[in-house]
Design an enzyme around this catalytic site. Structure first.
Site, PDB file in Angstrom:
ATOM      1  N   ASN A 283       0.871  -1.178   0.000  1.00  0.00           N
ATOM      2  CA  ASN A 283       0.000   0.000   0.000  1.00  0.00           C
ATOM      3  C   ASN A 283       0.908   1.228   0.000  1.00  0.00           C
ATOM      4  OD1 ASN A 283      -1.832   2.022   0.450  1.00  0.00           O
ATOM      5  ND2 ASN A 283      -2.308   1.415   2.564  1.00  0.00           N
TER       6      ASN A 283
ATOM      7  N   LYS B 210       0.150   4.302  -0.475  1.00  0.00           N
ATOM      8  CA  LYS B 210      -0.465   5.539   0.046  1.00  0.00           C
ATOM      9  C   LYS B 210      -0.158   6.709  -0.893  1.00  0.00           C
ATOM     10  CE  LYS B 210      -0.150   3.468   4.572  1.00  0.00           C
ATOM     11  NZ  LYS B 210      -0.098   3.618   6.011  1.00  0.00           N
TER      12      LYS B 210
ATOM     13  N   HIS C  92      -9.622   1.517   4.713  1.00  0.00           N
ATOM     14  CA  HIS C  92      -8.364   1.749   5.424  1.00  0.00           C
ATOM     15  C   HIS C  92      -8.581   2.775   6.529  1.00  0.00           C
ATOM     16  CE1 HIS C  92      -4.261   2.905   6.305  1.00  0.00           C
ATOM     17  NE2 HIS C  92      -3.878   1.762   5.750  1.00  0.00           N
TER      18      HIS C  92
ATOM     19  N   GLU D 229      -6.915   5.194   7.505  1.00  0.00           N
ATOM     20  CA  GLU D 229      -6.645   6.591   7.115  1.00  0.00           C
ATOM     21  C   GLU D 229      -7.838   7.181   6.359  1.00  0.00           C
ATOM     22  OE1 GLU D 229      -2.887   5.809   5.224  1.00  0.00           O
ATOM     23  OE2 GLU D 229      -2.037   5.334   7.193  1.00  0.00           O
TER      24      GLU D 229
ATOM     25  N   GLU E 129      -5.743  -4.385  10.752  1.00  0.00           N
ATOM     26  CA  GLU E 129      -4.693  -3.387  10.905  1.00  0.00           C
ATOM     27  C   GLU E 129      -4.949  -2.559  12.164  1.00  0.00           C
ATOM     28  OE1 GLU E 129      -2.593  -2.409   6.968  1.00  0.00           O
ATOM     29  OE2 GLU E 129      -4.309  -1.078   7.133  1.00  0.00           O
TER      30      GLU E 129
ATOM     31  N   GLY F 193       2.364   2.579  10.662  1.00  0.00           N
ATOM     32  CA  GLY F 193       3.359   3.630  10.477  1.00  0.00           C
ATOM     33  C   GLY F 193       4.067   4.036  11.756  1.00  0.00           C
TER      34      GLY F 193
ATOM     35  N   SER G 222       3.186  -1.814  10.410  1.00  0.00           N
ATOM     36  CA  SER G 222       4.629  -1.905  10.642  1.00  0.00           C
ATOM     37  C   SER G 222       5.222  -3.283  10.316  1.00  0.00           C
ATOM     38  CB  SER G 222       4.981  -1.483  12.067  1.00  0.00           C
ATOM     39  OG  SER G 222       4.632  -0.122  12.269  1.00  0.00           O
TER      40      SER G 222
HETATM   41  P1  PGA Z   1       2.712   0.539   7.613  1.00  0.00           P
HETATM   42  O1  PGA Z   1       1.270   0.772   6.954  1.00  0.00           O
HETATM   43  O2  PGA Z   1       3.238  -0.769   7.085  1.00  0.00           O
HETATM   44  O3  PGA Z   1       3.534   1.712   7.175  1.00  0.00           O
HETATM   45  O4  PGA Z   1       2.507   0.502   9.102  1.00  0.00           O
HETATM   46  C1  PGA Z   1       0.383  -0.293   6.765  1.00  0.00           C
HETATM   47  C2  PGA Z   1      -0.926   0.176   6.200  1.00  0.00           C
HETATM   48  O5  PGA Z   1      -1.361   1.285   6.533  1.00  0.00           O
HETATM   49  O6  PGA Z   1      -1.553  -0.511   5.392  1.00  0.00           O
END
Ligand code: PGA
Length: 247
Positions: free
Chosen positions: A9, A11, A95, A97, A164, A170, A209
């Site tokens: 992903n 983003k 997601h 976000e 998640e 992140g 992460s």
């Molecule tokens: P990350 O993001 O691996 O940077 O923690 C995962 C995601 O948001 O799908």
């Protein structure tokens, strides 16, 4: 155990040129990897070029978002038929976000899942609790609500659930394999009790992460069947180590 799915992903990252050079570097390293279903989710602007660059490979293309109407006066939105047209076979929906910054509710998520399915796009459906919710002991309650509302009146096929935990996204704070397994097994049981045998076949992947260092221990959990990778998917070298975790 289902065939694992590992998705990148990206983003809000990568230009067209950066997308092309990532794919050029990445594909040779996964040429012989048929053990894992590999998916890339670049930003909308890179989908066209990514589709061309992935043409002769087994790697599939995903969008990071979708709108639930097919066409019309919805400035700024992109629909399921458009995503299918540009070569996507997957779409990420719900997601955290999107839920947090763009006010996506469970109801909107449900509409998006329906729209994707109507046009034969497979869905990576994201759910997960915040740190506050976890600390208040609400993890299962939140996850259950997201599953119930997101999958309301939806037949269960072509769906991968991505657990998640928001506190792990992140932040570098991955869930421990035990924490991931605990929630994945809760999701599995919920799916089976609501969808019978079909619930057994639905893939449940983990995100938050994930790195080349921790992928193996996460994949050792019986109910973790893949990963949704953000930060560590931005470099071809790091993402190929993740998808090649078995070798
Ligand atoms: P990350 O993001 O691996 O940077 O923690 C995962 C995601 O948001 O799908």
């Amino acid at each position: 155990m289902n065939k694992p799915l590992i998705a990148a992903n990206w983003k809000l990252n990568k230009t067209i040129q950066e997308t092309e050079s990532f794919i050029k570097e990445f594909l040779p390293s996964v040429k012989n990897n048929n053990e894992v279903e590999i998916v890339l989710a670049p930003p909308f602007t890179s989908l066209y070029i990514a589709n061309l660059a992935l043409k002769d490979s087994q790697v599939k293309l995903a969008a990071q978002n979708i709108f639930y109407e097919d066409k019309g006066a919805f400035t700024g939105e992109v629909s399921a038929p458009m995503l299918a047209d540009v070569g996507c076979s997957y779409v990420i929906i719900g997601h955290s976000e999107r839920r947090q910054y763009f006010n996506e509710t469970d109801d909107i998520v449900n509409k998006k899942i329906r729209a994707a399915r109507k046009h034969n796009l497979s869905v990576i459906f994201c759910i997960g609790e915040s740190l506050n919710e976890r600390q208040m002991g609400l993890t299962f309650k939140v996850v259950q609500r997201q599953l119930k509302e997101g999958l309301r009146d939806i037949e269960l096929y072509n769906i991968t659930i991505a657990y998640e935990p928001i506190w792990a996204i992140g932040t570098g704070k991955t869930a421990t394999p035990e924490q991931a397994q605990e929630v994945h097994s809760f999701i599995r049981n919920w799916l089976i009790s609501n969808f019978d045998n079909v619930g057994k076949e639905i893939r449940i992947i983990y995100g938050g992460s994930v790195t080349p260092e921790n992928i193996k221990s996460l994949m050792n959990c019986p109910d973790v069947e893949g990963a949704l990778v953000g930060g560590a998917s931005l470099k071809a070298d790091s993402f190929s180590k993740i998808v090649n975790y078995k070798f």
